[in-house]
Design an enzyme around this catalytic site. Structure first.
Site, mmCIF file in Angstrom:
data_model
loop_
_atom_site.group_PDB
_atom_site.id
_atom_site.type_symbol
_atom_site.label_atom_id
_atom_site.label_comp_id
_atom_site.label_asym_id
_atom_site.label_seq_id
_atom_site.Cartn_x
_atom_site.Cartn_y
_atom_site.Cartn_z
ATOM 1 N N ASP A 101 0.792 -1.224 0.000
ATOM 2 C CA ASP A 101 0.000 0.000 0.000
ATOM 3 C C ASP A 101 0.828 1.281 0.000
ATOM 4 O O ASP A 101 0.378 2.325 0.493
ATOM 5 C CB ASP A 101 -0.953 -0.011 1.199
ATOM 6 C CG ASP A 101 -2.112 -0.971 0.982
ATOM 7 O OD1 ASP A 101 -2.626 -1.029 -0.148
ATOM 8 O OD2 ASP A 101 -2.495 -1.670 1.940
ATOM 9 N N ASP A 159 -6.895 -3.938 -5.012
ATOM 10 C CA ASP A 159 -6.540 -2.602 -4.530
ATOM 11 C C ASP A 159 -5.226 -2.105 -5.121
ATOM 12 O O ASP A 159 -5.028 -0.895 -5.297
ATOM 13 C CB ASP A 159 -6.395 -2.603 -3.007
ATOM 14 C CG ASP A 159 -7.551 -3.259 -2.266
ATOM 15 O OD1 ASP A 159 -8.017 -4.311 -2.715
ATOM 16 O OD2 ASP A 159 -7.953 -2.738 -1.220
ATOM 17 N N TRP A 163 -12.237 -0.122 -7.476
ATOM 18 C CA TRP A 163 -10.795 -0.090 -7.736
ATOM 19 C C TRP A 163 -10.517 -0.540 -9.163
ATOM 20 O O TRP A 163 -9.612 -0.010 -9.837
ATOM 21 C CB TRP A 163 -10.039 -0.988 -6.769
ATOM 22 C CG TRP A 163 -10.007 -0.616 -5.322
ATOM 23 C CD1 TRP A 163 -10.143 -1.475 -4.260
ATOM 24 C CD2 TRP A 163 -9.774 0.674 -4.731
ATOM 25 N NE1 TRP A 163 -10.033 -0.805 -3.070
ATOM 26 C CE2 TRP A 163 -9.801 0.515 -3.324
ATOM 27 C CE3 TRP A 163 -9.557 1.939 -5.265
ATOM 28 C CZ2 TRP A 163 -9.619 1.576 -2.447
ATOM 29 C CZ3 TRP A 163 -9.383 2.998 -4.377
ATOM 30 C CH2 TRP A 163 -9.405 2.828 -3.002
#
Length: 403
Positions: free
Chosen positions: A115, A175, A250
């Site tokens: 991330d 994601d 996403w």
């Protein structure tokens, strides 16, 4: 009653008009300013509790994947604020927060996951693009280097999290389509093609397996040690066979950004497929439920307003690269989604919430997914950010995209 309204019914909804968009953005900027005393030196938690965010961490939260969205709100408020004193204050806050991201990556504090884009694009890449900050550039390049350490050559993908040698961690999740732009930016800034090469491999692998035949998406893809596809799963959706709404969003935005960075025509086709599935699985007010298997008649299930905001950003991004008629369709779809959010989901009274969008979902437990409830029917910080981004895109057509 039909579970979902038709595409024609979706497109019959009223678009958000320019005065609505301006009023919504003015309200967002005021809310950011209202929140600065609490969140200049603390980051808000990922989701609100009883519609109010509380500070996480002291002095800064450094153990999650979501703080970048709050700093992104600060930068978007900076871009949309009226008055030089207000802008100067927002810039000073953004600059101070950049320092915490540099400290985090230098000390490798909770960065062993994929991330890095969510953390460093709306915070440090944005700061660099807006102010030329050398500290922001340094932090973001180091974050890109950290993201590169997650690459699995066998299979050609960036592993989401966990020990790189553990068999049960060999996975990618949808994601990451919004983390990958950090690598394209790093390739451009440093002139080193390796970042782009890894980004290309990951996107190719991800879209090959994530997008199902009907245009819905998996949340998670698992591989064996040789990089062979094992199975798909929908770990944060209702169950494996369903389509988790945020994951689908996403996919909408991720395919648009993939095309932006590559110009590869197949990404347009992926975009159209996942976008159509999203748009044809909406309830009457066109704000989706948290899983796209739910619709009209499922009022006991929570909505996920954040997914509308994410998808709207994707529609507006891809519209820049399409023929006029197709572009107009997606711009209109984005304005309709935003109209629904502004009229039914935006926070307009700080006594009700210190967030931007009500009725989001972080994670919802079901008998099939193994999740724990978190942020169910609450504000979620990425929803607040992407709502502001979508408004910015419409109010500033030449906006310099952070992603």
């Amino acid at each position: 009653m039909n579970k979902w309204i038709s595409l024609e019914q979706v497109m019959a909804h009223e678009e958000a008009a320019l005065p609505e968009l301006r009023g919504a953005m003015d309200s967002c900027v005021r809310q950011v300013l209202n929140n600065l005393p609490a969140f200049e030196e603390h980051f808000p938690d990922a989701n609100s509790e009883d519609n109010f965010y509380t500070p996480g961490g002291n002095p800064y939260r450094i153990d999650d994947w979501t703080s970048g969205f709050w700093t992104g709100e600060v930068w978007l408020a900076y871009e949309n604020a009226a008055g030089e004193l207000m802008k100067a204050h927002l810039k000073a806050v953004g600059d101070r927060q950049v320092e915490t991201y540099l400290e985090r990556i230098n000390k490798k504090l909770a960065v062993n996951h994929h991330d890095m884009g969510f953390l460093y694009i709306p915070s440090c890449v944005a700061a660099y693009k807006l102010t030329g900050s050398a500290r922001a550039k340094e932090a973001a390049v180091k974050a890109a280097d950290q993201l590169m350490t997650r690459y699995q050559p066998a299979g050609g993908y960036i592993q989401a999290w966990g020990d790189m040698n553990a068999a049960d961690n060999r996975r990618l999740i949808i994601d990451c389509l919004l983390n990958i732009p950090l690598l394209y930016w790093a390739a451009q800034i440093t002139g080193k093609p390796r970042y782009r090469e890894v980004a290309e491999r990951h996107i190719t692998t991800a879209l090959k397996y994530l997008v199902r035949d009907d245009g819905s998406t998996w949340h998670t893809i698992f591989f064996d040690g040789e990089g062979n596809f094992l199975r798909g799963a929908t770990c944060q959706g209702y169950k494996d066979a369903s389509a988790w709404t945020r994951g689908q969003a996403w996919g909408v935005y991720g395919t648009a950004i993939a095309y932006k960075n590559t110009g590869r025509a197949e990404y347009i086709e992926y975009f159209k497929r996942v976008s159509r599935y999203f748009l044809t699985h909406l309830p009457d007010d066109i704000c989706p439920y948290w899983d796209l298997s739910f619709g009209n008649g499922d009022e006991d299930q929570p909505r996920d307003s954040s997914s509308s905001a994410i998808a709207a950003c994707g529609f507006l991004e891809m519209s820049k690269y399409l023929p006029a008629a197709e572009a107009a369709f997606y711009v209109s779809a984005a304005k309709k989604l935003l109209g629904s959010l502004i009229r039914g989901y935006q926070v307009t009274d700080p006594a009700v919430s210190n967030g931007q969008l009500l009725h989001g979902v972080y994670a919802k437990s079901t008998p099939y997914n193994g999740c724990k409830n978190a942020g169910v029917d609450e504000c979620v910080i990425w929803g607040d950010y992407f709502f502001m981004e979508a408004l910015t895109r419409l109010l500033k057509p030449d906006w310099n995209v952070y992603w």
